[in-house]
Design a protein around this motif. Structure first.
Motif, PDB file in Angstrom:
ATOM      1  N   GLU A  32      29.602 -37.746  17.265  1.00  0.00           N
ATOM      2  CA  GLU A  32      28.082 -37.797  16.383  1.00  0.00           C
ATOM      3  C   GLU A  32      27.713 -39.229  16.381  1.00  0.00           C
ATOM      4  OE1 GLU A  32      28.718 -35.378  13.040  1.00  0.00           O
ATOM      5  OE2 GLU A  32      28.473 -33.585  14.204  1.00  0.00           O
ATOM      6  N   ILE A  33      28.963 -40.164  15.935  1.00  0.00           N
ATOM      7  CA  ILE A  33      28.781 -41.523  15.912  1.00  0.00           C
ATOM      8  C   ILE A  33      28.450 -42.111  17.148  1.00  0.00           C
ATOM      9  CG2 ILE A  33      30.120 -43.784  15.307  1.00  0.00           C
ATOM     10  CD1 ILE A  33      31.650 -42.157  13.309  1.00  0.00           C
ATOM     11  N   GLY A  34      29.064 -41.499  18.202  1.00  0.00           N
ATOM     12  CA  GLY A  34      28.605 -42.155  19.613  1.00  0.00           C
ATOM     13  C   GLY A  34      27.168 -41.850  19.894  1.00  0.00           C
ATOM     14  N   GLU A  35      26.841 -40.530  19.698  1.00  0.00           N
ATOM     15  CA  GLU A  35      25.575 -40.094  19.856  1.00  0.00           C
ATOM     16  C   GLU A  35      24.457 -41.073  19.149  1.00  0.00           C
ATOM     17  OE1 GLU A  35      23.810 -37.184  21.654  1.00  0.00           O
ATOM     18  OE2 GLU A  35      25.796 -37.534  22.906  1.00  0.00           O
ATOM     19  N   ARG A  36      24.715 -41.201  18.198  1.00  0.00           N
ATOM     20  CA  ARG A  36      23.821 -42.055  17.115  1.00  0.00           C
ATOM     21  C   ARG A  36      23.809 -43.309  17.860  1.00  0.00           C
ATOM     22  NH1 ARG A  36      25.399 -39.975  12.879  1.00  0.00           N
ATOM     23  NH2 ARG A  36      27.116 -41.511  12.300  1.00  0.00           N
ATOM     24  N   GLN A  37      24.833 -44.023  18.154  1.00  0.00           N
ATOM     25  CA  GLN A  37      24.954 -45.461  18.705  1.00  0.00           C
ATOM     26  C   GLN A  37      23.968 -45.729  20.162  1.00  0.00           C
ATOM     27  OE1 GLN A  37      28.990 -46.306  18.657  1.00  0.00           O
ATOM     28  NE2 GLN A  37      28.956 -47.122  16.706  1.00  0.00           N
ATOM     29  N   GLU A  38      24.306 -44.677  20.932  1.00  0.00           N
ATOM     30  CA  GLU A  38      23.558 -44.453  22.163  1.00  0.00           C
ATOM     31  C   GLU A  38      22.060 -44.362  21.773  1.00  0.00           C
ATOM     32  OE1 GLU A  38      25.560 -41.482  24.667  1.00  0.00           O
ATOM     33  OE2 GLU A  38      27.185 -42.701  25.045  1.00  0.00           O
ATOM     34  N   LEU A  39      21.659 -43.588  21.061  1.00  0.00           N
ATOM     35  CA  LEU A  39      20.210 -43.275  20.706  1.00  0.00           C
ATOM     36  C   LEU A  39      19.622 -44.671  20.188  1.00  0.00           C
ATOM     37  CD1 LEU A  39      17.741 -41.699  20.423  1.00  0.00           C
ATOM     38  CD2 LEU A  39      18.542 -41.051  18.156  1.00  0.00           C
ATOM     39  N   GLU A  40      20.575 -45.514  19.357  1.00  0.00           N
ATOM     40  CA  GLU A  40      19.751 -46.667  18.820  1.00  0.00           C
ATOM     41  C   GLU A  40      20.080 -47.706  19.844  1.00  0.00           C
ATOM     42  OE1 GLU A  40      22.771 -47.462  15.819  1.00  0.00           O
ATOM     43  OE2 GLU A  40      21.972 -45.988  14.288  1.00  0.00           O
ATOM     44  N   GLU A  41      20.720 -47.486  20.892  1.00  0.00           N
ATOM     45  CA  GLU A  41      20.883 -48.599  21.749  1.00  0.00           C
ATOM     46  C   GLU A  41      19.601 -48.300  22.822  1.00  0.00           C
ATOM     47  OE1 GLU A  41      23.551 -49.997  25.775  1.00  0.00           O
ATOM     48  OE2 GLU A  41      24.665 -48.876  24.078  1.00  0.00           O
ATOM     49  N   ALA A  42      19.367 -47.114  23.267  1.00  0.00           N
ATOM     50  CA  ALA A  42      18.157 -46.780  23.967  1.00  0.00           C
ATOM     51  C   ALA A  42      16.950 -47.177  23.359  1.00  0.00           C
ATOM     52  CB  ALA A  42      18.201 -45.295  24.184  1.00  0.00           C
ATOM     53  N   GLU A  43      16.766 -46.963  21.869  1.00  0.00           N
ATOM     54  CA  GLU A  43      15.459 -47.193  21.520  1.00  0.00           C
ATOM     55  C   GLU A  43      15.469 -48.649  21.252  1.00  0.00           C
ATOM     56  OE1 GLU A  43      16.219 -45.490  17.492  1.00  0.00           O
ATOM     57  OE2 GLU A  43      15.187 -43.694  18.055  1.00  0.00           O
ATOM     58  N   ARG A  44      16.717 -49.607  21.095  1.00  0.00           N
ATOM     59  CA  ARG A  44      16.251 -51.229  21.240  1.00  0.00           C
ATOM     60  C   ARG A  44      15.898 -51.476  22.416  1.00  0.00           C
ATOM     61  NH1 ARG A  44      21.203 -51.943  18.881  1.00  0.00           N
ATOM     62  NH2 ARG A  44      22.205 -51.959  20.929  1.00  0.00           N
ATOM     63  N   ASN A  45      16.687 -51.001  23.601  1.00  0.00           N
ATOM     64  CA  ASN A  45      16.370 -51.217  25.003  1.00  0.00           C
ATOM     65  C   ASN A  45      14.847 -51.091  25.333  1.00  0.00           C
ATOM     66  OD1 ASN A  45      18.970 -52.045  25.592  1.00  0.00           O
ATOM     67  ND2 ASN A  45      19.487 -50.481  26.256  1.00  0.00           N
ATOM     68  N   ALA A  46      14.381 -49.970  24.955  1.00  0.00           N
ATOM     69  CA  ALA A  46      12.763 -49.675  24.752  1.00  0.00           C
ATOM     70  C   ALA A  46      12.156 -50.682  24.335  1.00  0.00           C
ATOM     71  CB  ALA A  46      12.891 -48.352  24.571  1.00  0.00           C
ATOM     72  N   ARG A  47      12.292 -50.775  22.979  1.00  0.00           N
ATOM     73  CA  ARG A  47      11.508 -51.913  22.503  1.00  0.00           C
ATOM     74  C   ARG A  47      11.548 -53.326  23.154  1.00  0.00           C
ATOM     75  NH1 ARG A  47      13.432 -50.396  17.925  1.00  0.00           N
ATOM     76  NH2 ARG A  47      15.369 -51.739  17.991  1.00  0.00           N
ATOM     77  N   LEU A  48      12.785 -53.827  23.452  1.00  0.00           N
ATOM     78  CA  LEU A  48      12.894 -55.090  24.135  1.00  0.00           C
ATOM     79  C   LEU A  48      12.057 -54.972  25.362  1.00  0.00           C
ATOM     80  CD1 LEU A  48      16.596 -55.907  23.792  1.00  0.00           C
ATOM     81  CD2 LEU A  48      14.628 -56.925  22.783  1.00  0.00           C
ATOM     82  N   SER A  49      12.157 -53.740  26.115  1.00  0.00           N
ATOM     83  CA  SER A  49      11.368 -53.751  27.466  1.00  0.00           C
ATOM     84  C   SER A  49       9.870 -53.873  26.918  1.00  0.00           C
ATOM     85  CB  SER A  49      11.826 -52.352  28.090  1.00  0.00           C
ATOM     86  OG  SER A  49      10.985 -51.951  29.265  1.00  0.00           O
ATOM     87  N   ARG A  50       9.181 -52.984  26.086  1.00  0.00           N
ATOM     88  CA  ARG A  50       7.779 -53.068  25.795  1.00  0.00           C
ATOM     89  C   ARG A  50       7.488 -54.570  25.089  1.00  0.00           C
ATOM     90  NH1 ARG A  50       9.291 -48.272  22.939  1.00  0.00           N
ATOM     91  NH2 ARG A  50       9.376 -49.693  21.077  1.00  0.00           N
ATOM     92  N   ASN A  51       8.402 -55.182  24.650  1.00  0.00           N
ATOM     93  CA  ASN A  51       8.129 -56.875  24.328  1.00  0.00           C
ATOM     94  C   ASN A  51       8.144 -57.411  25.304  1.00  0.00           C
ATOM     95  OD1 ASN A  51       7.723 -55.932  21.560  1.00  0.00           O
ATOM     96  ND2 ASN A  51      10.051 -56.695  20.971  1.00  0.00           N
ATOM     97  N   ALA A  52       8.973 -57.274  26.335  1.00  0.00           N
ATOM     98  CA  ALA A  52       9.047 -58.052  27.545  1.00  0.00           C
ATOM     99  C   ALA A  52       7.738 -57.754  28.487  1.00  0.00           C
ATOM    100  CB  ALA A  52      10.184 -57.845  28.537  1.00  0.00           C
TER     101      ALA A  52
END
Length: 70
Positions: A39-59
């Motif tokens: 569950e911790i790993g799932e949550r961290q992977e989701l946060e990482e995917a959201e962060r990467n998507a946000r960075l991609s949108r900003n770029a």
């Protein structure tokens, strides 16, 4: 993330938890510990995917964030 349950003997199990990249995160006989790692790993992977998507949108928008626009 994925979790594998192996039968050691009747009533005894070994759990292995892997992240999305295939790295082994946990090996043990405690189902509750394995579930927590999962569950911790799932949550961290989701946060990482959201962060990467946000960075991609900003770029894509030239580094400007539209979240502060009025």
């Amino acid at each position: 993330m994925h979790m594998i349950q192996e039968v050691l003997s009747p009533g005894r199990y070994k759990y292995k938890v892997y992240n999305a990249r295939g790295a082994l995160l946990f090996v043990g006989e405690s189902a509750s510990c394995a579930q927590s790692y999962y569950e911790i790993g799932e949550r961290q992977e989701l946060e990482e995917a959201e962060r990467n998507a946000r960075l991609s949108r900003n770029a894509d928008s030239g580094g400007q964030s539209n979240s502060n626009s009025v």
